[in-house]
Design an enzyme around this catalytic site. Structure first.
Site, short mmCIF file in Angstrom:
data_model
loop_
_atom_site.label_atom_id
_atom_site.label_comp_id
_atom_site.label_asym_id
_atom_site.label_seq_id
_atom_site.Cartn_x
_atom_site.Cartn_y
_atom_site.Cartn_z
CE LYS A 1 -4.40 -1.96 1.33
NZ LYS A 1 -5.38 -2.40 2.15
NE ARG B 1 -7.56 -8.50 0.51
CZ ARG B 1 -7.20 -7.74 -0.69
NH1 ARG B 1 -6.11 -6.82 -0.62
NH2 ARG B 1 -7.59 -7.85 -1.93
N1 HH2 Z 1 -7.32 -3.81 0.55
C1 HH2 Z 1 -7.54 -3.98 -0.68
C2 HH2 Z 1 -8.85 -4.67 -1.18
N2 HH2 Z 1 -9.74 -5.34 -0.18
N3 HH2 Z 1 -9.85 -5.83 1.81
C3 HH2 Z 1 -9.57 -6.10 3.07
N4 HH2 Z 1 -10.53 -6.83 4.11
N5 HH2 Z 1 -8.44 -5.48 3.86
C4 HH2 Z 1 -7.66 -4.66 2.90
O1 HH2 Z 1 -6.89 -4.15 3.42
C5 HH2 Z 1 -7.89 -4.62 1.45
C6 HH2 Z 1 -9.27 -5.43 0.88
C7 HH2 Z 1 -6.46 -3.05 -1.51
O2 HH2 Z 1 -5.64 -4.05 -1.99
P1 HH2 Z 1 -5.73 -4.57 -3.66
O3 HH2 Z 1 -6.72 -5.73 -3.64
O4 HH2 Z 1 -4.33 -5.38 -3.86
O5 HH2 Z 1 -6.11 -3.54 -4.54
P2 HH2 Z 1 -7.27 -3.01 -5.35
O6 HH2 Z 1 -8.38 -2.54 -4.29
O7 HH2 Z 1 -6.88 -2.02 -6.30
O8 HH2 Z 1 -7.84 -3.98 -6.20
#
Ligand code: HH2
Length: 277
Positions: A214, A248
């Site tokens: 992040k 995660r």
């Molecule tokens: N962060 C993201 C997405 N979903 N769910 C939970 N429970 N906790 C988190 O910290 C979280 C999440 C963001 O990361 P990522 O899925 O890699 O990116 P994007 O939202 O751009 O798909």
């Protein structure tokens, strides 16, 4: 959450064109399924399939398109021994994913965006992740403000866990997540991590923490998204040491090795070196 080990590792599988780290890499079904299986082989206890990016500034995705992205991937991965979670805020996408074999709904809106979400999760007897987010992804990083970020995030999580349990979700199948990076400045993210043990104490269910790659890591180290796995692992160790039950991450192999070292070192501290390894 069920009989998952603690700490558990949730591996990220984004089947989106625009996720901030792995966007566009797994939009092809075969590539997505292969990556899901690789995450399991690397040690993921849960594989989290997402069809809508929630990165700062992201535009919402149409319901039918999100279903089209996630359902075939979940169907193809449903035979994995690890449970599949679906990262969605929409009840209809959650329902289709649960039908396709997912066992957990990971909802970054904690049931606030879709009035049907809690009932959908409860009716399926599914697991549920309630996450804190201030605002919504498109605008959440504009000017986030808190009087006391730890008290506000913890209070929100307590309230949303109660709402889920009242709707019939099994309290033994709920994880709460402070939502690192979701409507939070660097100072807010660091305060939540520094005082994570307080959040753990205030919230009745186990905590999932998502720091992986992040922006706040880049703000500290100056590294780009592709170069944040080492910073991620520092936060993984920190979070687990302060009581997080699950993390995660994108780099599941790295997190699994790191947590193995942490576990062996902890046990050597408690029981002596001979019995630890
Ligand atoms: N962060 C993201 C997405 N979903 N769910 C939970 N429970 N906790 C988190 O910290 C979280 C999440 C963001 O990361 P990522 O899925 O890699 O990116 P994007 O939202 O751009 O798909």
């Amino acid at each position: 959450m069920w009989d998952l080990p603690e700490p558990a590792v949730m591996g990220v599988l984004n089947v989106t064109p625009d996720s901030f780290s792995d966007g566009g890499r797994f939009t092809d079904l075969d590539a997505a399924v292969a990556h899901g299986r690789a995450l399991y082989a690397d040690g993921a206890h849960v594989v989290d399939v997402g069809g809508e990016s929630t990165r700062p500034g992201a535009e919402p995705v149409d319901e039918a398109e999100e279903r089209r992205r996630v359902v075939p991937v979940i169907e193809a991965l449903a035979d994995l021994p690890a449970p599949i979670s679906v990262d969605t805020t929409k009840a209809s996408v959650a329902a289709a994913a649960l039908e396709a074999g997912a066992l957990i709904v990971n909802d970054v809106s904690a049931g606030r965006l879709d009035p049907g979400m809690l009932e959908t999760v409860a009716a399926a007897g599914a697991g549920y992740v309630v996450m804190h987010m201030q605002g919504e992804p498109r605008t959440m990083q504009d000017d986030p403000r808190y009087d006391d970020v730890v008290a506000e995030v913890s209070g929100f999580l307590v309230e949303r866990v109660d709402a889920a349990v009242t709707a019939g979700v099994d309290p033994d199948r709920i994880w709460a997540d402070p939502g690192i990076g979701f409507g939070k400045t660097l100072a807010h993210n660091l305060t939540l991590l520094a005082r994570l043990d307080e959040v753990v104490q205030r919230v009745d269910v186990p905590l999932l923490v998502g720091t992986s790659r992040k922006g706040f890591i880049g703000e500290i180290t100056g590294s780009g998204v592709e170069d944040r796995d080492d910073g991620t692992l520092a936060t993984v160790v920190w979070a687990v040491e302060r009581g997080a039950a699950a993390v995660r991450v994108h780099d599941v192999a790295g997190a699994s090795r790191t947590l193995r070292l942490l576990d062996v070192t902890r046990r050597a501290t408690q029981h002596g070196v001979g019995e630890a390894a």
